[in-house]
Write a protein that holds these residues in place. Structure first.
Motif, short mmCIF file in Angstrom:
data_model
loop_
_atom_site.label_atom_id
_atom_site.label_comp_id
_atom_site.label_asym_id
_atom_site.label_seq_id
_atom_site.Cartn_x
_atom_site.Cartn_y
_atom_site.Cartn_z
N ASN A 142 19.44 -1.79 10.88
CA ASN A 142 20.17 -1.56 12.04
C ASN A 142 19.49 -1.27 13.10
O ASN A 142 18.98 -0.32 13.06
N GLY A 143 19.37 -2.26 14.37
CA GLY A 143 18.42 -1.86 15.28
C GLY A 143 16.91 -1.75 14.76
O GLY A 143 16.10 -1.17 15.46
N CYS A 144 16.62 -2.87 13.98
CA CYS A 144 15.08 -2.99 13.51
C CYS A 144 14.36 -3.94 14.68
O CYS A 144 14.76 -5.21 14.75
N ASN A 145 13.41 -3.32 15.28
CA ASN A 145 12.77 -4.02 16.30
C ASN A 145 11.33 -4.37 15.99
O ASN A 145 10.59 -2.93 15.81
N GLY A 146 10.73 -5.54 15.95
CA GLY A 146 9.44 -5.57 15.71
C GLY A 146 8.75 -5.12 14.25
O GLY A 146 7.55 -4.76 14.13
N VAL A 147 9.49 -5.05 13.41
CA VAL A 147 9.28 -4.67 11.93
C VAL A 147 8.86 -5.76 11.04
O VAL A 147 9.31 -6.83 11.26
N GLN A 148 8.11 -5.54 10.01
CA GLN A 148 8.19 -6.44 8.94
C GLN A 148 8.44 -5.96 7.78
O GLN A 148 8.04 -4.74 7.61
N ILE A 149 9.22 -6.75 7.00
CA ILE A 149 9.43 -5.94 5.57
C ILE A 149 8.78 -7.04 4.58
O ILE A 149 9.40 -8.22 4.34
N ILE A 150 7.82 -6.52 3.72
CA ILE A 150 7.06 -7.39 2.97
C ILE A 150 7.08 -7.24 1.60
O ILE A 150 7.27 -5.95 1.16
N GLY A 151 7.59 -8.21 0.83
CA GLY A 151 7.81 -8.01 -0.87
C GLY A 151 7.07 -9.02 -1.42
O GLY A 151 7.65 -9.48 -2.61
N THR A 152 5.85 -9.27 -1.31
CA THR A 152 5.15 -10.24 -2.19
C THR A 152 5.17 -9.80 -3.60
O THR A 152 4.56 -8.66 -3.91
N GLY A 153 5.73 -10.59 -4.45
CA GLY A 153 5.91 -10.10 -6.05
C GLY A 153 6.73 -9.15 -6.19
O GLY A 153 7.16 -8.58 -7.41
N ALA A 154 7.67 -9.09 -5.42
CA ALA A 154 8.88 -7.97 -5.35
C ALA A 154 10.00 -8.73 -5.36
O ALA A 154 10.47 -9.64 -4.87
N LYS A 155 10.96 -8.28 -6.46
CA LYS A 155 12.30 -8.62 -6.79
C LYS A 155 13.11 -7.72 -6.53
O LYS A 155 13.12 -6.61 -7.29
N ILE A 156 14.41 -7.95 -5.79
CA ILE A 156 15.31 -7.16 -5.71
C ILE A 156 16.62 -7.61 -6.65
O ILE A 156 17.26 -8.66 -6.52
N ASP A 157 16.75 -6.91 -7.47
CA ASP A 157 17.79 -7.31 -8.47
C ASP A 157 19.01 -6.58 -8.49
O ASP A 157 19.36 -5.33 -8.79
N VAL A 158 20.10 -7.19 -7.89
CA VAL A 158 21.32 -6.69 -7.55
C VAL A 158 22.41 -6.91 -8.67
O VAL A 158 22.60 -8.12 -9.11
N THR A 159 22.99 -5.74 -9.21
CA THR A 159 24.12 -5.92 -10.31
C THR A 159 25.14 -7.12 -10.02
O THR A 159 25.70 -7.06 -8.97
N GLY A 160 25.40 -7.65 -11.26
CA GLY A 160 26.37 -8.64 -11.08
C GLY A 160 27.36 -8.16 -12.11
O GLY A 160 28.15 -8.86 -12.70
N SER A 161 27.19 -6.96 -12.88
CA SER A 161 28.02 -6.69 -14.12
C SER A 161 29.16 -5.96 -13.68
O SER A 161 29.16 -4.57 -13.89
#
Length: 532
Positions: A142-161
């Motif tokens: 919220n209110g992120c200005n001029g930022v970079q969020i870098i995830g090369t090679g990263a996986k976010i695994d959200v539960t579906g169980s």
């Protein structure tokens, strides 16, 4: 002032600053009374030697769930989600660490948040009401200005169980209070980038009661955001959308760029565009929406891309439109591959140099509809099975009054039925120019391709294969039937029929302007019916 390791003060830092540095990385300059967790090296002033040990201790004692304080002047630098306690080992629940990192980077304008390679698990889900209600929330930026969020090679695994039970029922539909976590909910932000992630919502591990609707879930959701890009992201198996741009807000998103994005196997949409003014989607893929695996199934409309604004000005600050899709793939989604059906709500969309494919047996019959007020469909290839079609104009007559101009130019239509194009149902500002239409039926085809109520049908090539020939006896259908078209000229009609076999060629209807029509080879087409 000197650094702990003996090197000199960076030029961008002032005397009296406390300076922290990641090994081999960028310097971050902060005021002496603030702290930033970025690494183990810390700058100190010689006259503060007595404070050195306590300064280092305080810096290294920051916990995964604490939010580092930030300089009053803001921070430009790089931090890692690992420094907030994330493990990225695919086993540990990294929810709290990821949430802390998101909170922090939004207080650091111009900063970069890095997810090193790994699998970052979010092993919890939201319960938004009822006796089991919990305090789990989306990962909110919220209110992120001029930022970079870098995830090369990263996986976010959200539960579906978990099971989505019918907690509140109204008529045939039910709401479940159990909803998956959104790993990127971005609000009130500008000039940000999200780059290089795989996002997995694991809907294939989820179940639900009959009639339970989708709920608020996506891999990425933006609301009231401007001038941002999402690049090299693979988002799949979420129980609602892969990506939703311009969430339901009275302030539209503006200036979005999606590049090299893949959205696949999500339950409701690959990409939903709700309120967005000016968007560019390049070299991206929207595949297999609704094909979620497991027992969960899909939610309507299960499209690859759906442009579905809720409001227009004055209820909204800006009208959705000025959207460009170039070099994209829309393939084998359960619903339409691409749909924009509201010309009164959407100003302009172009779809160019892309591929639209619907050949499975269970997709929506209308594979493609681009009907904003002004639409351009150019340089695309359509590969459609025998039960699928492209709609050249809105399906509802009530929408026609809002049309300005729809243009289909230079496309290739590979159709397995003459019903592969749905024409207008009343006079419409639609041009069909310079396209290649290949009618290749796998069985005898007694139908005709109807083109009605269009402004111009010019310089197209229509090929009808002999595979659809119904034989020398009986009624031969017209290949194409025109009606109430403003201008028909310079079209070529061809076939691979040989010998004495003939197709009935074209029925031109009454009162039409016709010129320069060609039939190749002429001996395989029955005499032209030209009714003036």
């Amino acid at each position: 002032m000197e650094l702990v390791d003996g090197s000199s003060l960076p030029e961008n830092c002032d005397q009296g600053d406390v300076v922290a540095r990641r090994d081999g990385g960028n310097f971050l300059c902060t005021l002496p009374d603030t702290w930033v967790v970025v690494g183990s090296l810390l700058v100190h002033s010689p006259d503060e030697e007595q404070n050195r040990e306590s300064m280092l201790a305080r810096t290294m004692d920051q916990t995964a769930t604490s939010q580092p304080r930030v300089s009053k002047r803001g921070v430009r630098g790089t931090v890692s989600v690992r420094e907030f306690g994330a493990k990225g080992d695919g086993i540990t629940d990294d929810y709290s660490a990821i949430k802390a990192a998101a909170d922090y980077i939004c207080t650091a304008p111009g900063g970069t948040l890095v997810y090193p390679p790994g699998v970052y698990k979010i092993d919890r889900y939201r319960v938004i009401n009822g006796p089991r209600r919990n305090d789990v929330s989306n990962i909110r930026y919220n209110g992120c200005n001029g930022v970079q969020i870098i995830g090369t090679g990263a996986k976010i695994d959200v539960t579906g169980s978990f099971h989505r039970s019918a907690d509140l029922t109204q008529g045939p539909y039910s709401v479940s209070y159990s909803v998956g976590v959104i790993p990127f909910e971005v609000l009130n932000s500008s000039n940000f980038k999200i780059v290089g992630f795989e996002l997995d919502g694991n809907v294939d591990e989820m179940s639900r009661d009959p009639g339970v609707v989708e709920g608020g879930n996506a891999g990425i959701l933006t609301t009231n955001c401007k001038n941002y890009s999402i690049e090299n992201v693979n988002v799949h198996h979420f129980h609602t959308d892969g990506i939703t741009l311009g969430g339901n807000s009275v302030v539209a998103d503006q200036g979005a760029v999606l590049r090299n994005v893949t959205a696949s196997n999500n339950a409701r949409q690959g990409l939903s565009i709700v309120q967005l003014r000016t968007g560019t989607i390049l070299n991206s893929q929207f595949l297999n929406t609704g094909r979620t695996g497991g027992s969960y199934g899909h939610h309507e409309p299960a499209a690859g891309v759906d442009v579905e604004p809720e409001r227009v000005p004055p209820a909204e600050d800006a009208r959705t439109g000025l959207l460009t899709f170039d070099g994209c793939r829309f393939e084998e989604n359960v619903g339409s591959q691409f749909i924009s059906a509201w010309p009164e709500r959407v100003e302009m969309i172009s779809v160019t140099n892309s591929r639209i494919k619907a050949t499975s047996s269970d997709s929506s019959p209308v594979a493609f509809l681009n009907a904003p007020a002004t639409g351009i469909v150019s340089g695309n290839t359509f590969d459609l099975g025998p039960r699928y079609s492209v709609a050249l104009a809105p399906l509802k007559k009530d929408n026609y009054s809002s049309l300005v101009r729809l243009t289909y130019r230079g496309n290739t239509f590979n159709l397995q039925s003459k019903q592969g194009i749905i024409t207008a149902s009343e006079k419409a500002p639609v041009d069909f120019l310079g396209n290649i239409v290949r009618l290749v039926s796998s069985a005898q085809d007694t139908s005709s391709l109807g083109l009605y109520y269009l402004d111009r049908v010019e310089a197209n090539t229509f090929f009808v294969a002999g595979s659809g020939y119904i034989g020398s006896t009986g009624s031969k259908p017209w290949v194409i039937v025109y009606g109430r078209v403003g201008s028909i000229r310079d079209n070529i009609y061809s076939t691979d029929l040989t010998g004495s076999r003939q197709y009935k060629t074209v029925y031109y209807g009454t009162g039409l302007t016709v010129a320069g029509e060609k039939f190749q080879p002429a001996e395989n087409f029955a005499p032209i019916s030209l009714v003036q």
